[in-house]
Design an enzyme around this catalytic site. Structure first.
Site, PDB file in Angstrom:
ATOM      1  CD  GLU A  79     -30.961 -42.931 -75.075  1.00 61.24           C
ATOM      2  OE1 GLU A  79     -31.486 -42.815 -76.193  1.00 61.24           O
ATOM      3  OE2 GLU A  79     -30.363 -41.992 -74.488  1.00 61.24           O
ATOM      4  CD1 TRP A 197     -47.091  -6.866 -57.314  1.00 53.48           C
ATOM      5  CD2 TRP A 197     -46.215  -7.658 -59.203  1.00 53.48           C
ATOM      6  NE1 TRP A 197     -45.740  -6.872 -57.149  1.00 53.48           N
ATOM      7  CE2 TRP A 197     -45.167  -7.361 -58.306  1.00 53.48           C
ATOM      8  CE3 TRP A 197     -45.887  -8.171 -60.458  1.00 53.48           C
ATOM      9  CZ2 TRP A 197     -43.823  -7.567 -58.631  1.00 53.48           C
ATOM     10  CZ3 TRP A 197     -44.557  -8.369 -60.772  1.00 53.48           C
ATOM     11  CH2 TRP A 197     -43.552  -8.071 -59.869  1.00 53.48           C
TER      12      TRP A 197
END
Length: 395
Positions: A79, A197
């Site tokens: 803010e 992988w």
């Protein structure tokens, strides 16, 4: 205005607040501006701990005149940055913020007072702050000053963004996320232990981004010995200009760990080793010389590990461990969220490991059913995301 209490998931019933929001003729603009707040807040993902992620947008006569986000703990809140950008145009304007403005003095002054001083006309709040120091008090201060306050715009998305913050406030422990990659037949490696992988590069990039939003990532000693991971946020672990690297945590009772492990390179990212008692004292000295922090706990379990990390005020912890440790972490309530990457591959093998070890279930009716499940295609792989059933408040 009645302030609704936080729930683990949005209530299926409309509250008076929701009715006010949805009946507002500017509802579409409110939603758009709140999504902008969330986008701003995400720019600091992984950097604000122990504070939440907050973005703020100020609108006057249909135009954005100021915006900002909280960059990290100790710096000004969202803010304040937005009010600085708006200047005099903040007077009479509408302020959007995804989390209730604070009304207490911490490291920075209360944001509610800054909004009152700026003379804003309306504040649109995404969700009430669960922190008891704030909860409802910021809204009450704004209303007492004659500012119109609307609460609950895009509340589900606001809760999701700060789910780790909310969890820590409620349970005084970090939010645990279990991430794993497996084949279509549920294997995380071959029978010989080879795992690189399973998923394609797009999914692996997604994991690097995920790590950058977390405060810590945990593995067990077996993962260090078998995979020698980097656990960084960049595929090239030697790149120090990569996004925020989380604290790398190793759980090992024996400290029978390789001296050349990538995790001991603390110039790339910090590393913490959690152990039980005082095993292998010579290796502990070696780790300290490498800049690795070693914590000797009376008992080493997922719960004690999370309690130790809670003392460091961490919000989110990513578990990237093997099946034995992940099963115990689930059983002890140290994991709240599951992220499962599924590759369209079949590897087979009865001895090939699975992502979660034995939970002691004998009947399918005992299985843990994920809640709020989401599916996403990531490259050629699939990501399933969901939450474990919430335990009682004694967790």
């Amino acid at each position: 205005m009645e302030i609704q209490p936080y729930a683990d998931q949005p209530s299926p019933h409309r509250s008076p607040i929701t009715d006010v929001v949805n009946s507002d003729p500017q509802h579409s603009q409110h939603r758009q501006m709140m999504q902008r707040c969330l986008s701003l807040a995400r720019q600091a993902a992984g950097l604000t701990t122990p504070n939440p992620l907050v973005g703020c947008v100020i609108v006057r006569e249909g135009k954005i005149v100021g915006e900002g986000y909280h960059p990290k703990a100790g710096e000004s809140h969202a803010e304040v940055f937005a009010l600085r950008a708006a200047g005099d145009q903040a007077q009479g304007a509408t302020v959007y913020v995804n989390l209730e403005p604070c009304n207490h003095y911490g490291r920075t002054p209360p944001c509610s007072e800054a909004l009152v001083k700026a003379g804003v006309a309306t504040v649109i709040v995404g969700m009430v702050d669960p922190d008891p120091r704030v909860s409802g008090k910021g809204i009450e201060r704004l209303q007492a000053a004659g500012i119109n306050v609307v609460v609950g715009v895009e509340e589900a998305d606001c809760q999701r963004l700060n789910e780790a913050f909310v969890h820590r406030v409620r349970y005084q422990h970090p939010f645990g996320i279990l991430k794993y990659a497996m084949t279509l037949d549920g294997k995380i490696a071959t029978s010989a232990g080879h795992s690189a992988w399973i998923t394609q590069e797009v999914a692996r990039t997604h994991v690097h981004q995920l790590r950058s939003t977390c405060d810590a990532v945990i593995v067990g000693g077996n993962t260090v010995r078998r995979d020698n991971p980097h656990l960084t946020t960049h595929p090239d672990a030697l790149v120090q200009s990569s996004p925020h690297n989380p604290l790398r945590v190793v759980m090992s009772r024996t400290l029978d760990l390789p001296p050349t492990a990538h995790l001991w390179q603390t110039d790339i990212a910090p590393t913490l080793v959690l152990t039980q008692g005082c095993p292998n004292p010579d290796f502990q000295v070696y780790l300290n010389q490498q800049g690795v922090e070693v914590a000797n706990l009376d008992e080493l379990t997922p719960q004690t590990a999370m309690a130790y990390l809670s003392q460091k005020e961490l919000l989110s912890v990513l578990w990237e461990c093997g099946g034995t440790l992940s099963a115990r972490a689930i059983a002890e309530g140290s994991i709240q969220k599951i992220l499962a990457f599924i590759a369209p591959k079949i590897v087979g093998g009865q001895a090939a490991p699975s992502p979660v070890g034995d939970l002691g279930f004998n009947q399918m009716t005992e299985a843990l059913s994920l809640e709020r499940v989401r599916w996403q295609i990531v490259g050629e792989d699939c990501l399933v995301e969901g939450y474990l059933p919430a335990k009682n408040d004694k967790t």
